[in-house]
Enzyme design. Structure first.
Site, mmCIF file in Angstrom:
data_model
loop_
_atom_site.group_PDB
_atom_site.id
_atom_site.type_symbol
_atom_site.label_atom_id
_atom_site.label_comp_id
_atom_site.label_asym_id
_atom_site.label_seq_id
_atom_site.Cartn_x
_atom_site.Cartn_y
_atom_site.Cartn_z
ATOM 1 N N ASN A 176 26.037 24.071 54.350
ATOM 2 C CA ASN A 176 26.791 25.125 53.661
ATOM 3 C C ASN A 176 26.076 25.670 52.422
ATOM 4 O O ASN A 176 26.317 26.801 52.019
ATOM 5 C CB ASN A 176 28.230 24.678 53.355
ATOM 6 C CG ASN A 176 28.300 23.514 52.416
ATOM 7 O OD1 ASN A 176 27.322 22.789 52.246
ATOM 8 N ND2 ASN A 176 29.451 23.307 51.803
ATOM 9 N N GLU A 184 28.347 12.657 48.169
ATOM 10 C CA GLU A 184 29.147 13.853 47.855
ATOM 11 C C GLU A 184 29.803 14.271 49.155
ATOM 12 O O GLU A 184 29.154 14.856 50.028
ATOM 13 C CB GLU A 184 28.248 14.966 47.307
ATOM 14 C CG GLU A 184 27.586 14.654 45.978
ATOM 15 C CD GLU A 184 28.572 14.552 44.832
ATOM 16 O OE1 GLU A 184 29.735 14.980 44.979
ATOM 17 O OE2 GLU A 184 28.194 14.004 43.782
ATOM 18 N N CYS A 199 32.895 22.476 49.852
ATOM 19 C CA CYS A 199 33.713 21.283 49.612
ATOM 20 C C CYS A 199 34.679 21.541 48.459
ATOM 21 O O CYS A 199 35.708 20.896 48.344
ATOM 22 C CB CYS A 199 32.813 20.107 49.285
ATOM 23 S SG CYS A 199 31.649 20.504 47.983
ATOM 24 N N GLU A 248 26.466 14.278 40.623
ATOM 25 C CA GLU A 248 25.223 15.059 40.639
ATOM 26 C C GLU A 248 25.292 16.080 39.513
ATOM 27 O O GLU A 248 26.370 16.612 39.214
ATOM 28 C CB GLU A 248 25.061 15.756 41.988
ATOM 29 C CG GLU A 248 24.791 14.752 43.104
ATOM 30 C CD GLU A 248 24.350 15.387 44.414
ATOM 31 O OE1 GLU A 248 24.832 16.487 44.746
ATOM 32 O OE2 GLU A 248 23.532 14.768 45.109
#
Ligand code: NAP
Length: 474
Positions: A148, A247, A281, A455
């Site tokens: 994505n 993640e 997400c 992150e």
């Protein structure tokens, strides 16, 4: 297409087996890409081990300057990367340019962080010894990224790993390997030595990654993708007790309180829903609006969603490109059909168009029931599912009632009340009167089954470092 082979030790390697990459707007094959096998993974691991010895010994400033140069070069070529992102992922030009800019920013941020791996020295309270704490590069890192954000999900890992002194092997998503491969000549130009960053597209994904995670030289596995695959990787990582950064998926609630400024709430919800056409997400998945303002909110959101232009992302006038593949499009259509069967009303959109390309129109659903599949699972598409609520306690409970905990959004004109609600939300990130939280300078990540680790921010580099404590007397 210029770069379609494996990138190992600073060189391009052809393979007998290859796979096709498709343009989601036209369904045409745009490239045939090399598929790595176990022997290629071993070559990449050897190269990474050799490169890391020299890289980790360089000064933080030297590492920082290479990263800074990577930011400069990428920033000068944003259009080139945006074009590639649109070609293989489908997203519209504005989204693609936004991603390229965001991706480049990780090089700048971690160029700045590379020189700030702070340690500590203190007196032990009782023994009289000194406690010295420092951070050291953790070791070789295997990075696995989703389709994505073909550039940003890679640079969000590569930049901190290099800043920390680690070498990496990246397995990009099979739908979108081209952008990551195209980044390699740029990194070379920036001064990244051969072997420090290796890219292995592969159709033998599970076996290839599993093999690398069982190599004793690997110490970190950093993954962005679905929670299902994340669970598998955590199990594999357990065998060598690797440092995991995960993640994973999200199911973001948007909470629009009665006192929200309507313009801000609409603007923020549009961004949270439609950035990357919902294939994020962080995308707004469940939209809870106070019942007293729900009608006005739904009308205004529907107006905005209906006005978006759908088409091939390479046309600059297009707002919404196609979804990445037929499966993703069909899943979105199934979510809508299920919600309608359970009582939802289609305010706009809701029909798969005829013709080529994996298009799905911007869609607004109202009166969505709590048991609709799109409330329980990630929609990953341009569908805004609206529900109403009456009571603040009730909406906090409903927002938290999920296995996910990546991001939530709150809209309210009363800052004190809004912060109280934010603190009660069990999410790693909250957007308050904003529909966007992603920022290289902030710690991105989730609670519960949305992941482990962070992150970006100061935390991002620490994911690639081990803390060492020396107890000293002098
Ligand atoms: P995915 O199916 O989990 O794939 C992600 C990556 O994992 C791809 O490179 C894929 O390779 C690889 N993979 C698949 N099976 C594997 C296995 N058994 N072992 C090792 N690697 C494997 O996810 P996706 O569909 O690409 O991405 C969408 C998901 O990513 C969503 O759930 C979204 O929420 C999540 N996401 C999370 C974040 C975040 O920061 N939290 C950001 C973006 C996306 P192949 O392509 O070769 O199968």
């Amino acid at each position: 297409m210029d770069y379609t082979d494996l990138y190992i030790d600073g060189a391009w390697h052809k393979t007998a087996e290859r796979f096709d990459v498709i343009n989601p707007a036209t369904e045409e094959v745009i490239a045939s890409v090399a598929s790595a096998d176990i022997a290629d993974a071993d070559r990449a691991l050897d190269a990474a081990e050799k490169a890391m010895a020299d890289w980790a010994a360089r000064t933080p400033r030297q590492r920082s300057e290479v990263l800074r140069r990577a930011w400069e070069l990428m920033t000068a070529r944003l259009d080139h990367f945006a074009h590639l992102i649109t070609l293989e992922n489908g997203k519209a030009g504005t989204d693609a340019k936004g991603e390229a800019t965001y991706a480049a920013e990780f090089f700048r941020w971690f160029a700045e962080e590379a020189v700030r791996a702070d340690g500590m020295i203190t007196h032990a309270p009782a023994s009289g010894a000194r406690i010295l704490v420092q951070h050291k590069p953790a070791g070789l890192a295997v990075l696995i990224t989703p389709w994505n954000y073909p550039a940003a999900m890679g640079t969000r890992k590569i930049a901190p790993a290099l800043a920390a002194g680690c070498a990496v092997i990246i397995k990009p998503a099979s739908e979108t390997p081209l952008t990551m491969l195209a980044l390699m000549p740029l990194l070379e130009e920036a001064g990244v030595p051969p072997g420090l960053v290796n890219v292995l597209p592969s159709r033998k994904t599970g076996a290839l990654v599993d093999h690398m995670l069982h190599d004793p030289r690997v110490r970190v596995v950093s993954f962005t993708g679905s929670t299902g695959v994340g669970r598998k990787l955590l199990k594999s990582a357990a065998d060598q007790v690797l440092k995991p950064a995960m993640e994973l998926g999200g199911n973001a609630p948007v909470v629009v309180l009665e006192d929200a400024d309507m313009d801000t709430a609409i603007e923020g919800t549009m961004l949270a829903k439609m950035r990357n056409l919902g294939e994020a997400c962080t995308a707004a998945n469940r939209i809870y609006v106070h019942e007293n303002i729900a009608e006005a909110f739904t009308r205004r959101l529907t107006e905005r969603m209906s006005a978006l232009k759908v088409g091939d992302g390479s046309d600059p006038s297009v707002d919404v490109g196609p979804l990445v593949n037929a499966d993703t499009r069909d899943k979105v259509a199934a979510f809508v059909a299920d919600a309608v069967a359970k009582g939802a009303r289609i305010e706009c959109g809701g029909t798969v168009p005829e013709g080529k390309g994996f298009y799905y129109p911007p869609t607004v659903l109202s009166n969505v029931s709590e048991d609709a599949d799109c409330v329980q699972d990630e929609i990953f598409g341009p569908v805004a599912a609206i529900q109403t609520f009456r009571d603040q306690e009730e909406v906090i409970h409903r927002a938290n009632n999920t296995e996910y905990g990546l991001v939530a959004y709150v809209f309210s004109g009363d800052f004190k009340r809004a912060l109280q609600v934010c603190e009660r939300l069990d999410y790693g990130m909250v957007g308050l009167n904003r529909g966007l939280v992603s920022d290289p300078a902030a710690p991105f990540g989730g609670t519960k089954q949305s992941g482990l680790g962070r992150e970006g921010g100061h935390e991002g580099m620490l994911e690639f470092m081990e803390t060492q404590y020396i107890s000293a007397s002098w």
